[in-house]
Each structure stands twice: as C-alpha cells, then as structure tokens.
Design a protein around this motif. Structure first.
Motif, PDB file in Angstrom:
ATOM      1  N   ASN A  64       0.809  -1.213   0.000  1.00 21.60           N
ATOM      2  CA  ASN A  64       0.000   0.000   0.000  1.00 21.60           C
ATOM      3  C   ASN A  64       0.851   1.277   0.000  1.00 21.60           C
ATOM      4  N   ASP A  65       2.091   1.181   0.526  1.00 15.91           N
ATOM      5  CA  ASP A  65       2.968   2.358   0.578  1.00 15.91           C
ATOM      6  C   ASP A  65       3.354   2.852  -0.812  1.00 15.91           C
ATOM      7  N   LEU A  66       3.183   1.995  -1.812  1.00 17.61           N
ATOM      8  CA  LEU A  66       3.478   2.413  -3.188  1.00 17.61           C
ATOM      9  C   LEU A  66       2.646   3.644  -3.578  1.00 17.61           C
ATOM     10  N   PHE A  67       1.455   3.760  -2.952  1.00 19.14           N
ATOM     11  CA  PHE A  67       0.611   4.906  -3.277  1.00 19.14           C
ATOM     12  C   PHE A  67       1.262   6.225  -2.857  1.00 19.14           C
ATOM     13  N   PHE A 126       2.002  14.922   4.046  1.00 19.48           N
ATOM     14  CA  PHE A 126       2.490  14.888   5.432  1.00 19.48           C
ATOM     15  C   PHE A 126       1.321  14.695   6.398  1.00 19.48           C
ATOM     16  N   THR A 127       0.229  15.423   6.158  1.00 19.88           N
ATOM     17  CA  THR A 127      -0.945  15.294   7.033  1.00 19.88           C
ATOM     18  C   THR A 127      -1.442  13.857   7.008  1.00 19.88           C
ATOM     19  N   TYR A 128      -1.557  13.316   5.803  1.00 20.51           N
ATOM     20  CA  TYR A 128      -2.082  11.954   5.660  1.00 20.51           C
ATOM     21  C   TYR A 128      -1.208  10.963   6.408  1.00 20.51           C
ATOM     22  N   PHE A 129       0.108  11.123   6.229  1.00 17.19           N
ATOM     23  CA  PHE A 129       1.026  10.200   6.892  1.00 17.19           C
ATOM     24  C   PHE A 129       0.932  10.342   8.409  1.00 17.19           C
ATOM     25  N   ALA A 130       0.926  11.588   8.900  1.00 20.03           N
ATOM     26  CA  ALA A 130       0.876  11.820  10.354  1.00 20.03           C
ATOM     27  C   ALA A 130      -0.412  11.253  10.939  1.00 20.03           C
ATOM     28  N   ILE A 141      -3.294   6.948  13.648  1.00 20.14           N
ATOM     29  CA  ILE A 141      -4.294   5.871  13.611  1.00 20.14           C
ATOM     30  C   ILE A 141      -3.646   4.488  13.676  1.00 20.14           C
ATOM     31  N   HIS A 142      -2.657   4.249  12.800  1.00 19.86           N
ATOM     32  CA  HIS A 142      -2.130   2.876  12.721  1.00 19.86           C
ATOM     33  C   HIS A 142      -0.838   2.634  13.510  1.00 19.86           C
ATOM     34  N   HIS A 143      -0.308   3.687  14.165  1.00 20.40           N
ATOM     35  CA  HIS A 143       0.881   3.550  15.030  1.00 20.40           C
ATOM     36  C   HIS A 143       2.058   2.867  14.340  1.00 20.40           C
ATOM     37  N   ARG A 144       2.292   3.194  13.098  1.00 24.01           N
ATOM     38  CA  ARG A 144       3.397   2.533  12.397  1.00 24.01           C
ATOM     39  C   ARG A 144       4.742   3.056  12.876  1.00 24.01           C
ATOM     40  N   LEU A 153       2.672  12.846  18.870  1.00 24.70           N
ATOM     41  CA  LEU A 153       1.542  12.550  17.981  1.00 24.70           C
ATOM     42  C   LEU A 153       0.646  11.454  18.559  1.00 24.70           C
ATOM     43  N   ASN A 154       1.135  10.764  19.576  1.00 25.40           N
ATOM     44  CA  ASN A 154       0.331   9.684  20.140  1.00 25.40           C
ATOM     45  C   ASN A 154      -0.266  10.036  21.495  1.00 25.40           C
TER      46      ASN A 154
END
Ligand SMILES: [Zn+2]
Ligand SMILES: [Zn+2]
Length: 157
Positions: A58-61, A96-100, A106-109, A115-116
């Motif tokens: 999915n990171d390809l996006f 950046f917003t989407y990643f953050a 949300i997914h705590h990657r 941020l947490n």
C-alpha cells in the motif's frame, strides 16, 4: 507573493483525490496493492496474516502522489512559475498530514510521542471514521474512503 489560496485549494483537492482513489482504485483494480493494509481487519476474502510487516505494498501509493508533487516543485522552481510551486507544496503538505494522521496517529506505524498523546475532538472523530472503514459494522462504515472529510455522525462517540 505567497498564494495561500492556491495552496489551500491544492491541499483540499487532494482530499478529494485521496477519497476517489481509495474508493475506485485501491478498492478497485489496484486492490492487490491496498489489500495488505487491510490484512488485520478480518474482511471477507482476506488471508489472515498476523506477522508485522514494516512496509506494506500500500505504501506504493505514497510514491504515486509524491512523484507529481516533486515534478511540480522542480519544474515550478526552475521556471520561476510560482503557481506550480504552491500546488506542489499543497500536495506535499497533504501527504504529510495523511502520513501523520493515518500512519502514525491511527495505525501507530511509527512511535512519535507527541503525535500519540491525547487527541483533540476533530482528530478523535477522524480516528473513529477511519477505524469504521477498517472494522465496519455496515456498508456505510466501510464506505469511509476519505480522511479529513467524513460524516458528522463520527463526532459523536
Ligand atoms: Zn481501504
Ligand atoms: Zn488505514
């Protein structure tokens, strides 16, 4: 002059792009790239994989979005054509917003303490809306393809 309106337009247009891409492409013909992002959801037709993977297909996006932004910035700067630069910055800021929000909050990657921490009202609603897409109770929940724009019902806990 800094053209904030153009930058904001590009930023919010990206929410529409992200929504339509998630709806029609990721859950459509490029499901094979997006599938592993849903691997823990117990969705029908998904093999259950429990091991943690650092990267998802999915990171390809991210590349798909980063490349046009980088091209806009390089061409815009080299031709001194500022509108291109501001559109490029708008797309980048959205990324950046989407990643953050999506990947860290949300997914705590990645663990980033500030941020947490406890989240404000709007972020909490975003989390509920996106979690509904991953763990849907009905079709309406699953159809939460956007990130920043969602049904007001997610403001109620
Ligand atoms: Zn999805
Ligand atoms: Zn997700």
């Amino acid at each position: 002059m800094i053209d904030i309106s153009l930058l904001a337009l590009a930023y919010f247009f990206m929410e529409f792009v992200a929504w339509s891409n998630h709806n029609y492409v990721m859950h459509g013909f490029l499901w094979k790239w997006h599938k592993d992002h849903h691997r823990k959801d117990n969705l029908q037709g998904l093999p259950k994989k429990t091991e943690d993977q650092r990267f998802e297909k999915n990171d390809l996006f991210f590349l798909v979005y980063a490349i046009p932004a980088i091209v806009l910035l390089i061409v815009g700067f080299s031709m001194h054509y500022l509108p291109m630069v501001f559109i490029g910055i708008g797309i980048t800021l959205y990324g950046f917003t989407y990643f953050a929000i999506h990947d860290i909050i949300i997914h705590h990657r990645i663990k980033i303490s500030f941020l947490n921490k406890k989240h404000n009202y709007f972020i909490q609603a975003i989390i509920r809306a996106h979690t509904a897409h991953h763990k849907p109770k009905n079709k309406k929940d699953f159809n939460n393809y956007g990130l920043l724009i969602f049904s007001p019902r997610y403001f109620k806990s």
